[in-house]
Design an enzyme around this catalytic site. Structure first.
Site, PDB file in Angstrom:
ATOM      1  N   SER A  26      -6.240  39.844 -26.904  1.00  0.00           N
ATOM      2  CA  SER A  26      -5.081  40.736 -26.841  1.00  0.00           C
ATOM      3  C   SER A  26      -4.119  40.416 -27.980  1.00  0.00           C
ATOM      4  O   SER A  26      -4.529  40.469 -29.141  1.00  0.00           O
ATOM      5  CB  SER A  26      -4.400  40.614 -25.468  1.00  0.00           C
ATOM      6  OG  SER A  26      -3.463  41.649 -25.291  1.00  0.00           O
ATOM      7  N   ASP A 241     -11.341  48.493 -21.060  1.00  0.00           N
ATOM      8  CA  ASP A 241     -10.000  48.013 -21.371  1.00  0.00           C
ATOM      9  C   ASP A 241      -9.055  49.218 -21.386  1.00  0.00           C
ATOM     10  O   ASP A 241      -9.269  50.155 -22.150  1.00  0.00           O
ATOM     11  CB  ASP A 241     -10.028  47.333 -22.747  1.00  0.00           C
ATOM     12  CG  ASP A 241      -8.750  46.582 -23.075  1.00  0.00           C
ATOM     13  OD1 ASP A 241      -7.669  46.984 -22.591  1.00  0.00           O
ATOM     14  OD2 ASP A 241      -8.838  45.597 -23.823  1.00  0.00           O
ATOM     15  N   HIS A 278      -9.260  44.344 -19.567  1.00  0.00           N
ATOM     16  CA  HIS A 278      -8.539  43.772 -20.707  1.00  0.00           C
ATOM     17  C   HIS A 278      -8.649  42.240 -20.714  1.00  0.00           C
ATOM     18  O   HIS A 278      -7.960  41.566 -19.953  1.00  0.00           O
ATOM     19  CB  HIS A 278      -7.073  44.194 -20.663  1.00  0.00           C
ATOM     20  CG  HIS A 278      -6.299  43.751 -21.865  1.00  0.00           C
ATOM     21  ND1 HIS A 278      -6.710  44.030 -23.154  1.00  0.00           N
ATOM     22  CD2 HIS A 278      -5.154  43.055 -21.995  1.00  0.00           C
ATOM     23  CE1 HIS A 278      -5.839  43.518 -24.008  1.00  0.00           C
ATOM     24  NE2 HIS A 278      -4.889  42.922 -23.341  1.00  0.00           N
TER      25      HIS A 278
END
Ligand SMILES: [Ca+2]
Length: 362
Positions: A26, A241, A278
């Site tokens: 991320s 995601d 995610h």
């Protein structure tokens, strides 16, 4: 910080580290690529998961996503209706990859159109209003620029109702796309605490935000210095995601490959994880040893063509090495290959899958 770390290790152990690795997902993936691009001497090998590398483009896209859902009350998609989208997409496409497992191997091929769920009249719990259909279509399609041209990729069908996906990022009461983008434009771009999402003007505000690109973005495909000194890079991204679109990482990998085909072919690998959310969790196998894979590669092993991923009853526990029950294993394949069931044995066992070119049977 990397230099300080080396100095501390050398002082304490009496020897400098033999190799230095960076791993992040991320925003950590954005940082990982920033290291590879701007400080190619810092690390010998790097893992970038679901990188938020196109930050200033992504913030404009996030604001588009927010406006698609929240600009008009009739476009808001209640959490209870996410299951309608997920169930319809899974019903339409689950078996296209040869395995009925509630996971879409490559959701791009699904072609799911939420219009199949549109209410005949009014608003019912079992269907979507016209406004909700339009909002969902926009999220799948991706953001457009000020002239209506494709600007940033959209989100994939197949896990819309999984907690932590669409509810947290796209459609729920505090959807994080709106939160992130509002804070970005309010505080970092306009320095105006009164700025409101309703004031967003794509052409003007995107241009204003781009002034921060040299500082914040790490989407340059030029990894030349890092790769030429022998650096290795593993990219990965979950297909489901809902925070950062998976196709952004595919686009980045392809840009790197186009710029330096020989070096990238030798030293960069991308793994797309079906049904992964995610950075962790999701209906698909999502826990895998990227660091061990990178270490073996860096120490002279062949470039990795597969990583075995596990779906646990508790993925966070599985990831942290706490007791957790494995439910399914599956190979992740080096892009563009995909895992195909051999037709024999359990579809919950990675041993019964092979990596093949997309579109091929096993
Ligand atoms: Ca499937």
């Amino acid at each position: 910080a990397a230099g300080t770390g080396r100095a501390v290790i050398a002082a304490y152990y009496g020897n400098a580290p033999r190799a230095a690795y960076f791993q992040g997902c991320s925003d950590g993936g954005r940082e990982a690529l920033m290291e590879a691009q701007r400080y190619p001497e810092d690390y010998d090998a790097i893992i970038a998961g679901a990188p938020a590398n196109a930050w200033t483009r992504m913030m404009a896209a996030f604001m588009r996503d927010d406006r698609a859902v929240f600009a008009r009350p009739e476009s808001a998609i209640p959490n209870a209706k996410l299951k309608l989208l997920q169930d319809a997409a899974i019903a339409q496409c689950d078996t296209k990859d040869g395995v009925k497992d509630g996971v879409l191997d490559d959701p791009r091929g699904c072609g799911f159109d939420p219009a199949v769920l549109q209410c005949k009249a009014g608003d019912e719990a079992t269907c979507l209003t016209a406004g909700q259909v339009t909002a969902a279509r926009t999220l799948y399609r991706g953001a457009l620029d000020a002239k209506g041209r494709p600007f940033f990729p959209g989100y994939m069908p197949g896990a819309e109702a999984v907690p932590g996906t669409w509810d947290v990022w796209l459609t729920g009461p505090k959807a994080q796309h709106g939160v992130f983008a509002t804070e970005f434009y309010r505080y970092m771009v306009h320095s105006n605490p009164e700025w409101q999402p309703g004031a967003f003007d794509f052409a003007r505000d995107y241009a204003a935000g781009r002034r921060l690109a040299p500082l914040l973005d790490s989407d340059s495909p030029d990894l030349g210095a890092f790769l030429k000194r022998g650096g290795k890079l593993i990219l990965y991204h979950g297909w489901n995601d809902a925070a950062i679109p998976p196709e952004n990482t595919i686009a980045y990998f392809e840009a790197v490959t186009k710029r330096l085909p020989a070096e990238a072919g030798k030293s960069v690998r991308l793994f797309m994880a079906p049904g992964m959310s995610h950075c962790l969790a999701g209906p698909g196998p999502n826990v895998f040893d990227a660091l061990g894979t990178l270490d073996t590669w860096r120490q002279g092993g062949p470039a990795p063509e597969t990583m075995i991923a596990t779906k646990f009853d508790n993925d966070l526990f599985g990831y942290l090495g706490f007791p957790a029950k494995p439910l399914r294993t599956r190979p992740l394949c080096a892009w563009p290959k995909v895992a195909r069931w051999t037709g024999k044995g359990s579809t919950d066992d990675a041993a019964n899958f092979t990596c093949v070119a997309p579109g091929m049977k096993s």
